[in-house]
Design an enzyme around this catalytic site. Structure first.
Site, PDB file in Angstrom:
ATOM      1  N   LEU A 274       0.937  -1.219   0.065  1.00 54.23           N
ATOM      2  CA  LEU A 274      -0.008  -0.021  -0.037  1.00 54.23           C
ATOM      3  C   LEU A 274       0.706   1.211  -0.018  1.00 54.23           C
ATOM      4  O   LEU A 274       1.794   1.631   0.790  1.00 54.23           O
ATOM      5  CB  LEU A 274      -0.817   0.193   1.264  1.00 54.23           C
ATOM      6  CG  LEU A 274      -1.780   1.365   1.355  1.00 54.23           C
ATOM      7  CD1 LEU A 274      -2.737   1.449   0.270  1.00 54.23           C
ATOM      8  CD2 LEU A 274      -2.326   1.246   2.813  1.00 54.23           C
ATOM      9  N   GLN A 280       0.468   8.725  -3.708  1.00 48.42           N
ATOM     10  CA  GLN A 280      -0.063   7.890  -5.003  1.00 48.42           C
ATOM     11  C   GLN A 280       0.420   8.698  -6.409  1.00 48.42           C
ATOM     12  O   GLN A 280       0.123   9.975  -6.245  1.00 48.42           O
ATOM     13  CB  GLN A 280      -1.120   7.262  -5.103  1.00 48.42           C
ATOM     14  CG  GLN A 280      -1.568   6.228  -4.107  1.00 48.42           C
ATOM     15  CD  GLN A 280      -2.883   5.730  -3.788  1.00 48.42           C
ATOM     16  OE1 GLN A 280      -3.644   6.097  -4.786  1.00 48.42           O
ATOM     17  NE2 GLN A 280      -3.111   5.070  -2.767  1.00 48.42           N
ATOM     18  N   GLY A 283       5.350   7.334  -8.148  1.00 53.73           N
ATOM     19  CA  GLY A 283       6.521   6.272  -8.633  1.00 53.73           C
ATOM     20  C   GLY A 283       6.900   5.629  -7.400  1.00 53.73           C
ATOM     21  O   GLY A 283       7.717   4.919  -7.383  1.00 53.73           O
ATOM     22  N   GLU A 308       0.475 -13.023  -3.259  1.00 58.75           N
ATOM     23  CA  GLU A 308      -0.870 -13.371  -2.775  1.00 58.75           C
ATOM     24  C   GLU A 308      -1.975 -12.830  -3.525  1.00 58.75           C
ATOM     25  O   GLU A 308      -1.980 -11.688  -3.193  1.00 58.75           O
ATOM     26  CB  GLU A 308      -0.800 -13.392  -1.442  1.00 58.75           C
ATOM     27  CG  GLU A 308      -2.186 -14.051  -0.732  1.00 58.75           C
ATOM     28  CD  GLU A 308      -2.169 -13.794   0.632  1.00 58.75           C
ATOM     29  OE1 GLU A 308      -3.390 -13.630   1.363  1.00 58.75           O
ATOM     30  OE2 GLU A 308      -1.296 -13.273   1.229  1.00 58.75           O
TER      31      GLU A 308
END
Length: 412
Positions: A274, A280, A283, A308
């Site tokens: 995250l 966000q 990069g 996962e």
């Protein structure tokens, strides 16, 4: 009057069910009052008015929850630093609503570095203040289920903790430093990536606060067992200046579980990743992924690296980073690329970058476990024409994705 008790003493359940329950109760009353035309008309009108009134107390939790990473006291009143969750269904149900409030604000502010938390609930009015027989949702208890104890409930205490941020330092071992040019500030901002574990003093408590963001931004998130020593934690921090001192702000993180592979290897599997919303699009995800990948491929005990249940965005990020890393391999030199794709490229990329061959392994397992006729049936379950359509669609999407990767590589 028959049915009047049912009408006035309905106790409603979570979310929109309250309005439905009220409607059912009122309808039942109307049935009982059949033959009493005037009373029945009154009850119908009353039911409609109450439904409309109660609907005003239904709030969207994605809008009500207000998140903030605070560096300076003035950030508290700066709406531009506030952001909202993408998801809240794991806390407030599939419809992502709560009932019982007007103008609801669920305030969850964090000091940018240590993530000390301010939690407070504000609202313009509450349904219980106007309706004796209707109960508002217990929002506070639901939030307390995911945030650790020790949070602040008033602004003054939170600001006093903010002043101690100068003492906060990143946990673990520094792996990588990079910079990003900030157009607004007109300068390069420095970021650092660290590897930490639960032996780092204070990290367990910090991680408990950090992982609460997962519930708001990963659709199927869950908290991990931090007592399992096979977990590794990778953290991204921004360095910034405040009153002449250097401070650190939390940017994002990744958790990786190290599976044992017989007889002497491990298979790291990325579990959670995250980058917090204020960071966000800059990069940082690519920097974090590449740093973690380089960390593991340098280890002789690592067999390959997996993920996962990766999201589409994660797959795109992974493809970009792996293509970037392939550029450093001899088989992907410009002159070799001009000769076209080769099996040597596959072999070298898998061996040196430790890319997991999941689909091939799944097919191999099917071949071992199924009889030839069962395998044939399994592979032919989908109609050939449908297979062609799906393959074409997947191919075109893949071409589009890789075109974006090439464009991004060119910009880098």
């Amino acid at each position: 009057m028959v049915g009047s008790t049912s009408l006035w003493c309905v106790h409603f359940r979570a979310g929109s069910a309250r309005v439905d329950s009220f409607s059912s109760a009122a309808s039942a009353c109307c049935t009982e009052m059949a033959g009493f035309g005037a009373v029945e008309k009154f009850l119908v009108e009353y039911k409609s008015a109450m439904e409309k009134k109660l609907a005003e107390y239904k709030c969207n939790t994605n809008e009500a929850i207000q998140l903030k990473l605070v560096r300076f006291a003035e950030d508290l009143d700066n709406d531009s630093t506030t952001f909202n969750p993408e998801y809240s269904h794991q806390i407030f149900g599939d419809d992502e609503t709560v009932f019982g409030y007007k103008g609801l604000k669920i305030i969850l502010y964090y000091n940018a570095g240590n993530l000390s938390t301010l939690f407070r609930i504000e609202y313009a009015s509450k349904v219980s203040e106007n309706f004796d027989c209707v109960e508002a949702d217990d929002v506070e208890s639901k939030i307390r289920e995911i945030i650790p104890p020790g949070f602040c409930t008033n602004t003054d205490d939170f600001i006093s903790l903010l002043e101690k941020e100068v003492n906060f330092k990143p946990f673990g071992t520094l792996l990588h430093t990079y910079s990003v040019h900030n157009k607004e500030a007109g300068e390069n901002i420095t970021y650092e990536i660290y590897k930490a574990d639960m032996t780092c003093t204070g990290f367990r408590e910090y991680h408990e606060r950090l992982q609460t963001f997962l519930m708001w931004f990963i659709e199927t998130a869950s908290f991990i067992d931090v007592d399992d020593e096979r977990w590794n934690y990778f953290l991204v921090f921004e360095k910034y200046n405040k009153d002449g001192a250097t401070l650190f702000a939390t940017v994002g993180y990744m958790t990786v579980y190290n599976y044992y592979v017989y007889p002497d290897k491990t298979r790291p599997r990325v579990s959670q990743m995250l980058i917090l919303p204020p960071f966000q699009g800059e990069g940082h995800g690519a920097q974090l992924f590449e740093t973690v990948h380089r960390y593991y491929i340098s280890s002789p005990v690592v067999l390959d690296i997996t993920a996962e249940d990766p999201s589409e965005n994660y797959v795109k990020l992974r493809d970009f980073v792996l293509v970037k890393l392939c550029q450093d391999l001899p088989c992907f030199s410009p002159d070799k690329l001009m000769q076209g794709f080769s099996q040597d490229m596959v072999t070298e990329a898998q061996q040196k970058l430790k890319i997991n061959k999941k689909k091939q392994r799944d097919l191999a397992k099917m071949r071992r476990c199924l009889r030839p006729e069962e395998l044939t049936n399994q592979m032919n379950q989908i109609d050939i024409s449908m297979q062609h359509e799906q393959l074409e669609e997947s191919f075109q999407q893949l071409v589009s994705d890789y075109r974006r990767i090439i464009e991004r590589l060119a910009q880098a």
